[in-house]
Design an enzyme around this catalytic site. Structure first.
Site, mmCIF file in Angstrom:
data_model
loop_
_atom_site.group_PDB
_atom_site.id
_atom_site.type_symbol
_atom_site.label_atom_id
_atom_site.label_comp_id
_atom_site.label_asym_id
_atom_site.label_seq_id
_atom_site.Cartn_x
_atom_site.Cartn_y
_atom_site.Cartn_z
ATOM 1 N N ARG A 103 0.871 -1.182 0.000
ATOM 2 C CA ARG A 103 0.000 0.000 0.000
ATOM 3 C C ARG A 103 0.899 1.220 0.000
ATOM 4 N NH1 ARG A 103 -5.168 1.429 3.713
ATOM 5 N NH2 ARG A 103 -5.987 -0.010 2.170
ATOM 6 N N HIS A 130 -7.510 0.454 -6.073
ATOM 7 C CA HIS A 130 -7.650 -0.384 -4.873
ATOM 8 C C HIS A 130 -8.324 -1.699 -5.298
ATOM 9 C CE1 HIS A 130 -7.737 -1.550 -0.827
ATOM 10 N NE2 HIS A 130 -8.557 -0.675 -0.293
ATOM 11 N N GLN A 133 -10.087 -4.277 -2.756
ATOM 12 C CA GLN A 133 -11.398 -3.822 -2.279
ATOM 13 C C GLN A 133 -12.449 -4.005 -3.364
ATOM 14 O OE1 GLN A 133 -12.243 -2.362 0.967
ATOM 15 N NE2 GLN A 133 -14.195 -2.994 0.100
ATOM 16 N N ASP A 221 -17.502 6.481 -1.109
ATOM 17 C CA ASP A 221 -16.141 6.435 -0.550
ATOM 18 C C ASP A 221 -15.895 7.809 0.077
ATOM 19 O OD1 ASP A 221 -13.461 5.896 -0.018
ATOM 20 O OD2 ASP A 221 -12.803 6.045 -2.107
ATOM 21 N N CYS A 261 -16.341 1.135 1.233
ATOM 22 C CA CYS A 261 -15.080 0.417 1.472
ATOM 23 C C CYS A 261 -14.614 0.568 2.914
ATOM 24 C CB CYS A 261 -14.013 0.928 0.511
ATOM 25 S SG CYS A 261 -13.798 2.712 0.553
ATOM 26 N N ARG A 289 -13.192 -8.965 2.789
ATOM 27 C CA ARG A 289 -11.804 -8.684 2.424
ATOM 28 C C ARG A 289 -10.927 -9.901 2.721
ATOM 29 N NH1 ARG A 289 -9.928 -3.405 2.114
ATOM 30 N NH2 ARG A 289 -8.012 -4.380 1.410
HETATM 31 N N1 CP Z 1 -11.049 -0.402 2.937
HETATM 32 C C1 CP Z 1 -9.756 -0.381 3.335
HETATM 33 O O1 CP Z 1 -8.843 -0.615 2.547
HETATM 34 O O2 CP Z 1 -9.591 -0.125 4.647
HETATM 35 P P1 CP Z 1 -8.213 0.194 5.389
HETATM 36 O O3 CP Z 1 -7.736 1.526 4.893
HETATM 37 O O4 CP Z 1 -8.557 0.200 6.846
HETATM 38 O O5 CP Z 1 -7.235 -0.880 5.045
HETATM 39 N N1 NVA Z 2 -10.282 6.326 -1.259
HETATM 40 C C1 NVA Z 2 -9.895 5.964 0.084
HETATM 41 C C2 NVA Z 2 -10.030 4.485 0.286
HETATM 42 C C3 NVA Z 2 -9.681 3.999 1.655
HETATM 43 C C4 NVA Z 2 -9.766 2.525 1.784
HETATM 44 C C5 NVA Z 2 -8.467 6.417 0.351
HETATM 45 O O1 NVA Z 2 -7.623 6.232 -0.528
HETATM 46 O O2 NVA Z 2 -8.203 6.961 1.424
#
Ligand code: CP
Ligand code: NVA
Length: 302
Positions: A103, A130, A133, A221, A261, A289
């Site tokens: 990430r 992502h 997700q 989101d 998400c 997930r």
């Molecule tokens: N939805 C998601 O990716 O959550 P986190 O940011 O908590 O990993």
């Molecule tokens: N769009 C959001 C998703 C979090 C899981 C972000 O990138 O913060």
């Protein structure tokens, strides 16, 4: 399947079907003697440059349940944080690890890691995509629609240019789901993804009511994704009309389900009453997930 999971664009319909089928099986067999251990003897790196609750915990638990060993790294505490190049990092890590989950901010860093590693790389969120997700969301809609994805309509309200919107468009196109995004001009979805020819259509409108008409599922989101905090004020103002509240929920098909998400910023992109309503399936979605990522790791790294 392709060696890596980077955005969802690399997947075929057969790949998606395999992920759904294996997710279903792993969910059913979790904690039973039938549970498989395809990662036995393998060490999987998990690199995080951004915050996480779901991704961090579900991958770590998932790797362990599949018999593997998770090595969790804070990107800023590695030499990457001090300028070691992505290719050098990839060449070193492939001497120790059999797969990487990452990430980070730049999609190009994830692609660079994948291009320079003989082992699979899974994108666990970048500024642009992502995929884990989005695949989870497809599986969740599959469960809630009795296994019939074709012809479903997903309405998405809010930041149409977010990593979630991008990967969801790619995944719904593959699944044969029509995705209608309601977003302002400033946060319109990526044109090159809207233009892709696929089983499911992706469309964009600035009209919330139009996007919600006949929707089976509604998604939102956060308005301020990680890394975009400097734009908070402007985003709050521009995105305010796209809130998922009770009035908007009622514009969808009766019985429509709500996805997010998470994390949710209650009172911003979604209201408490919607989050806590019977329409909300966000915690089932969050649980999935684990199952879906176990399926992805089994297929790529098992
Ligand atoms: N939805 C998601 O990716 O959550 P986190 O940011 O908590 O990993
Ligand atoms: N769009 C959001 C998703 C979090 C899981 C972000 O990138 O913060």
């Amino acid at each position: 399947m392709n060696k890596d999971l980077l955005s969802c664009a690399e997947l075929t319909k057969d790949d998606l079907n395999a992920i759904i089928e294996l997710s279903r099986k792993l969910k059913k067999e979790r904690g039973t003697p039938a549970a498989i251990k395809p990662l036995a003897g393998k060490s999987i790196g998990m690199i995080f440059a951004k915050s996480s609750t779901r991704t961090r915990v579900s991958f770590e638990v998932g790797i362990q349940e599949l018999g593997g060993y998770p090595v969790v790294l804070d990107q800023g505490q590695t030499q990457m944080g001090r300028g070691e190049t992505i290719p050098d990092t990839a060449h070193v890590l492939e001497r120790y690890l059999q797969g990487i989950v990452i990430r980070t901010y730049k999609q190009s860093d994830v692609e660079g890691l994948a291009a320079n590693s003989r082992y699979p790389v899974i994108n666990a969120l970048t500024d642009e995509y992502h995929p884990c997700q989005a695949l989870t969301d497809i599986f969740t809609m599959w469960e809630y629609s009795g296994g019939n994805l074709a012809g479903l309509k997903l309405a998405y309200l809010g930041d149409g240019a977010s990593n979630m919107a991008n990967s969801l468009m790619l995944a719904t196109q593959l699944a044969g789901i029509d995705m209608a995004i309601a977003a302002p001009e400033e946060f319109a979805p990526m044109q090159s993804i809207l233009d892709r020819k696929a089983d499911g259509r992706s469309t964009w409108t600035t009209d919330v009511t139009e996007a919600l008409r006949d929707a089976d599922f509604i998604y939102t989101d956060v308005w301020v994704s990680m890394g975009f905090e400097a734009e908070s004020r402007r985003r709050m103002e521009i995105l305010a009309p796209y809130q998922l509240n009770m009035a908007n929920l009622k514009k969808a098909k009766p019985g429509a389900k709500v996805l997010h998400c998470l994390p949710a910023h209650r009172g911003e992109e979604i209201t408490d009453d919607v989050m806590d309503s019977d329409a909300s399936i966000v915690f089932d979605q969050a649980e999935n997930r684990l199952h879906v990522q176990k399926a992805i790791m089994t297929l790529l790294m098992g």
